[in-house]
Design a protein around this motif. Structure first.
Motif, PDB file in Angstrom:
ATOM      1  N   UNK A 332       0.811  -1.217   0.000  1.00 26.62           N
ATOM      2  CA  UNK A 332       0.000   0.000   0.000  1.00 26.62           C
ATOM      3  C   UNK A 332       0.851   1.277   0.000  1.00 26.62           C
ATOM      4  N   UNK A 333       2.146   1.144  -0.319  1.00 35.09           N
ATOM      5  CA  UNK A 333       2.995   2.333  -0.393  1.00 35.09           C
ATOM      6  C   UNK A 333       2.359   3.324  -1.365  1.00 35.09           C
ATOM      7  N   UNK A 334       2.448   4.612  -1.051  1.00 34.24           N
ATOM      8  CA  UNK A 334       1.747   5.636  -1.824  1.00 34.24           C
ATOM      9  C   UNK A 334       2.163   5.633  -3.293  1.00 34.24           C
ATOM     10  N   UNK A 335       1.234   5.390  -4.224  1.00 28.72           N
ATOM     11  CA  UNK A 335       1.610   5.393  -5.647  1.00 28.72           C
ATOM     12  C   UNK A 335       1.987   6.776  -6.148  1.00 28.72           C
ATOM     13  N   UNK A 336       1.485   7.820  -5.473  1.00 31.08           N
ATOM     14  CA  UNK A 336       1.757   9.189  -5.899  1.00 31.08           C
ATOM     15  C   UNK A 336       3.045   9.771  -5.345  1.00 31.08           C
ATOM     16  N   UNK A 337       3.882   8.945  -4.692  1.00 34.12           N
ATOM     17  CA  UNK A 337       5.124   9.449  -4.105  1.00 34.12           C
ATOM     18  C   UNK A 337       6.024  10.151  -5.128  1.00 34.12           C
ATOM     19  N   UNK A 338       6.194   9.622  -6.354  1.00 32.46           N
ATOM     20  CA  UNK A 338       7.052  10.332  -7.319  1.00 32.46           C
ATOM     21  C   UNK A 338       6.538  11.730  -7.642  1.00 32.46           C
ATOM     22  N   UNK A 339       5.232  11.898  -7.740  1.00 34.61           N
ATOM     23  CA  UNK A 339       4.656  13.210  -8.016  1.00 34.61           C
ATOM     24  C   UNK A 339       4.870  14.135  -6.824  1.00 34.61           C
TER      25      UNK A 339
END
Length: 385
Positions: A332-339
């Protein structure tokens, strides 16, 4: 629930709300797995949080009363939706958005006074979060102020624990998204080729996404982004203002910015918590939990655990990032982390470019936000350009 468990602490006590970070530091040593009527079981230690994050079969994410895609889903359903979502934050998508992201960061920072005071949360954090999120989603600038007003009302309802108001606000927000979807449907082939339109055309398991699934995805992206990015900007600006030596070091060497941003947000969390629910009886941190019990993961405590980080207030730019739970961990690591990382780095880069010094305002300390928000509600600063 409360008739079966003794209250270990009161998350709504004035002493806790006045300084959540200090309260969590104290609880981590005194009662690392603690029960309260308000949050049910709270986890304060890094090791216990990692145990939950790595065992999604025992600790389910399906803790929401409403459809939440994919945040409140477990495998295999979660996996199918993550497969759709992750490319939106992949290297190609980030490279395409990068010029616009940098331009918005420079535009927001460009509104700083030449030499004077700024309230970093409203004038910088909220402005940047609203503008960057609408741009990423392909939404019109006319939504900036309605969304700002909506966020303010949602925060007030959350603090008041007003479930009826929160329900009405959720419906109102969903209505805004549905209008955006309807306008794209009406436009047909002439609809803009943006993130919102592309999500509408996705499929899962060979079928089109339902309107409810699309609305849920867009709601989760937007509400989460508006809160955490604005909180992060306030935390980062306050920290640099209070630590002139680090500010000078970052001005001289921008390569240090990514590590500095992650470290500052490790020791002062922009997102305080997430929820889980047990699927079977389990023991964690020496406490016995039955099936169906609710847990609150306190990122604001786990990321300051002395057993992992030593002095939680020591900022180390050479720290191994693998233990930092700023964006979660596991499936469930945040998918939006790169953004988020790109947005925050662009903003801070623009801020350091446009200023010569950032200082606290004497006699006007930053005001802490109240749970469930992290960071600050007010950050008065003096900038020199």
């Amino acid at each position: 629930m409360s008739d079966r468990h003794t209250q270990d602490w009161d998350p709504r006590a004035e002493s806790v709300l006045n300084d959540q970070i200090a309260a969590y530091d104290e609880m981590r040593s005194r009662c690392p797995v603690a029960f309260s009527d308000y949050l049910q079981w709270s986890l304060f230690r890094h090791a216990d949080v990692m145990c939950v994050l790595e065992d999604h079969e025992t600790f389910s994410n399906a803790a929401s009363r409403h459809l939440s895609v994919p945040n409140a889903m477990d495998p295999p359903e979660h996996t199918r939706f993550r497969r759709i979502i992750e490319p939106y934050f992949g290297p190609e998508a980030m490279a395409a958005f990068a010029p616009q992201c940098r331009a918005i960061a420079e535009s927001v920072v460009g509104r700083l006074p030449a030499d004077g005071e700024v309230e970093a949360m409203t004038e910088m954090g909220q402005d940047f979060a609203l503008e960057i999120q609408c741009a990423f989603m392909g939404w019109p600038t006319s939504l900036h102020e309605p969304l700002r007003a909506w966020v303010k009302r949602q925060q007030a309802a959350t603090l008041a624990g007003d479930r009826e108001a929160l329900g009405e606000l959720a419906l109102e927000f969903d209505g805004v998204i549905r209008e955006l979807l309807a306008s794209r449907c009406d436009a047909g082939d002439a609809a803009p080729d943006d993130v919102t339109t592309r999500i509408m055309n996705e499929t899962v398991e060979g079928r089109a996404l339902t309107d409810e699934e699309i609305v849920s995805i867009l709601r989760n992206w937007t509400v989460g982004e508006l809160g955490t990015i604005s909180a992060s900007i306030g935390i980062l600006m306050r920290y640099l203002a209070a630590n002139s030596e680090l500010q000078e070091r970052l001005r001289a060497d921008r390569c240090l910015l990514p590590a500095a941003i992650d470290e500052i947000l490790r020791l002062d969390a922009p997102l305080m918590s997430n929820r889980r629910i047990t699927t079977c009886p389990v023991e964690i941190g020496g406490r016995r939990l039955e099936a169906g019990e609710r847990l609150t993961i306190l990122w604001g405590s786990a990321n300051r655990d002395e057993a992992v980080f030593g002095d939680p207030d020591e900022l180390r730019l050479d720290r191994d990032s693998k233990d930092n739970l700023l964006y979660g961990a596991g499936i469930h690591v945040c998918p939006g982390a790169p953004l988020a990382r790109m947005e925050l780095q662009d903003f801070m880069d623009a801020l350091l470019d446009a200023t010569t010094d950032i200082e606290p305002v004497p006699g006007r300390p930053a005001v802490r936000a109240l749970y469930p928000a992290g960071g600050y509600s007010e950050v008065p600063l003096h900038v020199h350009r």
